[in-house]
Design a protein around this motif. Structure first.
Motif, short mmCIF file in Angstrom:
data_model
loop_
_atom_site.label_atom_id
_atom_site.label_comp_id
_atom_site.label_asym_id
_atom_site.label_seq_id
_atom_site.Cartn_x
_atom_site.Cartn_y
_atom_site.Cartn_z
N THR A 139 -3.76 0.92 -3.51
CA THR A 139 -3.07 -0.30 -3.94
C THR A 139 -2.79 -0.30 -5.44
O THR A 139 -2.54 -1.34 -6.04
CB THR A 139 -3.89 -1.55 -3.58
OG1 THR A 139 -5.21 -1.43 -4.13
CG2 THR A 139 -3.99 -1.73 -2.07
N THR A 148 0.87 -1.18 0.00
CA THR A 148 0.00 0.00 0.00
C THR A 148 0.91 1.23 0.00
O THR A 148 2.01 1.20 0.54
CB THR A 148 -0.92 0.06 1.22
OG1 THR A 148 -0.12 0.14 2.42
CG2 THR A 148 -1.81 -1.18 1.29
N ASN A 165 -0.13 -2.25 -7.38
CA ASN A 165 1.11 -1.96 -6.65
C ASN A 165 2.08 -3.13 -6.66
O ASN A 165 1.69 -4.29 -6.90
CB ASN A 165 0.80 -1.59 -5.20
CG ASN A 165 0.44 -0.13 -5.04
OD1 ASN A 165 0.48 0.65 -5.99
ND2 ASN A 165 0.08 0.26 -3.83
N GLU A 189 -4.59 5.63 1.57
CA GLU A 189 -3.78 4.47 1.22
C GLU A 189 -4.36 3.81 -0.03
O GLU A 189 -5.57 3.55 -0.09
CB GLU A 189 -3.75 3.45 2.36
CG GLU A 189 -2.98 3.91 3.59
CD GLU A 189 -1.47 3.92 3.37
OE1 GLU A 189 -0.97 3.04 2.65
OE2 GLU A 189 -0.81 4.82 3.92
#
Length: 349
Positions: free
Chosen positions: A154, A125, A282, A152
């Motif tokens: 991803t 993250t 990610n 946050e």
């Protein structure tokens, strides 16, 4: 009495045979994986998306941190062997061969290329960016500098960045005006990452195909870099005109731009976005399917250990080299778009 003794002996023999057969069955099903709570050696290979020496230095403490965290999960790991891959493919090939147990910081498309030999364990993250959600190069250029948000996320985008060379300036103007052409893109000199890099090669290729009906392989002036830092240094000096990079790379290298890379103006003054790719999953932490220590129980323990490591002050310093903030559980489904892009690139060969 003799009959009774023979009967007891017979039953005992039968029991021993049964136990032996059960043990044999158990051994045959677990011959390739060790269920021991003691691991002699855990091999971790890091993706060289940054300067390899910087990664080596930053990740040096990870061995002791993970040993401690794995101990809390019930595992004693005697040695953790860390290395930085010579390129993205080297890490994928290591996982595929079983010579590497863990691939750390793997890009989405590197995993997609080596999915048969590896399994996603965790996904990183990161803090979101102020311009996330916009696929307009002009918008990114009008809202400089990019800043981080508290959200946050991803996923991230790859940006096609033009430098301060005459050609770089020309491309930036065309991108802002909506007049960017394949001819000018093809005349520019590009700095590219490894062919399995999501942000530095594969997604930018998809962007070229969708917008200009050409693959990245059609570009006539390209040079392959060993890291984003190398490409950024050449962009700063004008040796290349264009480079694709992960969206927060300019934030990471803002200080280096005028120091290590020797540019006179700030990175925000010298560079502009000329293209924005779709979202990329990610970086991930992948484990080898061929590894003899990667049992289901150890995967669970390793996952918990890495997530706990990321919450410690020392662990945060380690993962900061990749701009990771933490980790969440991951599966193959998280990389379906990357697999589609990788398959598209493979068919274009």
């Amino acid at each position: 009495m003799k009959k009774t003794s023979k009967k007891v002996i017979g039953l005992t023999a039968s029991a021993l045979i049964a136990v032996s057969l059960l043990a044999a069955c158990g051994n045959s099903s677990s011959a390739s994986k060790s269920d021991s709570k003691t691991i002699s050696n855990l091999k971790i290979s890091f993706i060289p998306s940054k300067n390899p020496d910087d990664i080596t230095t930053a990740t040096k403490p990870i061995a002791n941190i993970l040993k401690s965290e794995l101990k809390k999960q019930g595992y004693t790991v005697k040695n953790i062997d860390t290395s930085v891959g010579t390129n993205y493919q080297a890490v994928g090939e290591g996982l595929d061969a079983g010579s590497v147990d863990v691939g750390y910081g793997m890009s989405a498309t590197t995993y997609a290329m080596y999915q048969d030999g590896s399994t996603p364990l965790l996904m990183a993250t990161r803090k979101g960016l102020s311009n996330d959600g916009s696929d307009s190069a002009k918008y990114w250029n009008e809202h400089k500098p990019t800043t981080k948000t508290d959200k946050e996320v991803t996923s991230y985008s790859s940006l096609i960045i033009a430098g301060n060379s005459p050609m770089g300036k020309k491309l930036a103007k065309e991108a802002n005006d909506g007049t960017l052409t394949w001819k000018d893109l093809n005349d520019a000199k590009w700095g590219l990452e490894s062919t399995s890099s999501a942000a530095g090669y594969m997604y930018p290729s998809q962007w070229l195909t969708e917008n200009f009906k050409h693959s990245i392989r059609d570009l006539k002036n390209t040079v392959t870099m060993d890291s984003y830092d190398s490409a950024m240094a050449q962009l700063a000096s004008g040796q290349i005109d264009v480079m694709p990079e992960y969206a927060d790379a300019r934030m990471d290298d803002a200080a280096k731009w005028t120091t290590t890379f020797g540019a006179k103006e700030s990175i925000w003054d010298d560079t502009n976005v000329i293209g924005v790719t779709p979202a990329i999953a990610n970086d991930g932490i992948m484990v080898s399917e061929k590894s003899k220590i990667m049992t289901a129980d150890f995967k669970k323990a390793l996952s918990a250990a890495i997530k706990d490591m990321a919450k410690t002050d020392e662990g945060k310093k380690v993962i900061a080299i990749y701009s990771h903030d933490g980790y969440v559980d991951s599966t193959k489904a998280d990389y379906k778009t990357a697999i589609k892009v990788a398959n598209s690139m493979s068919k274009a060969n």
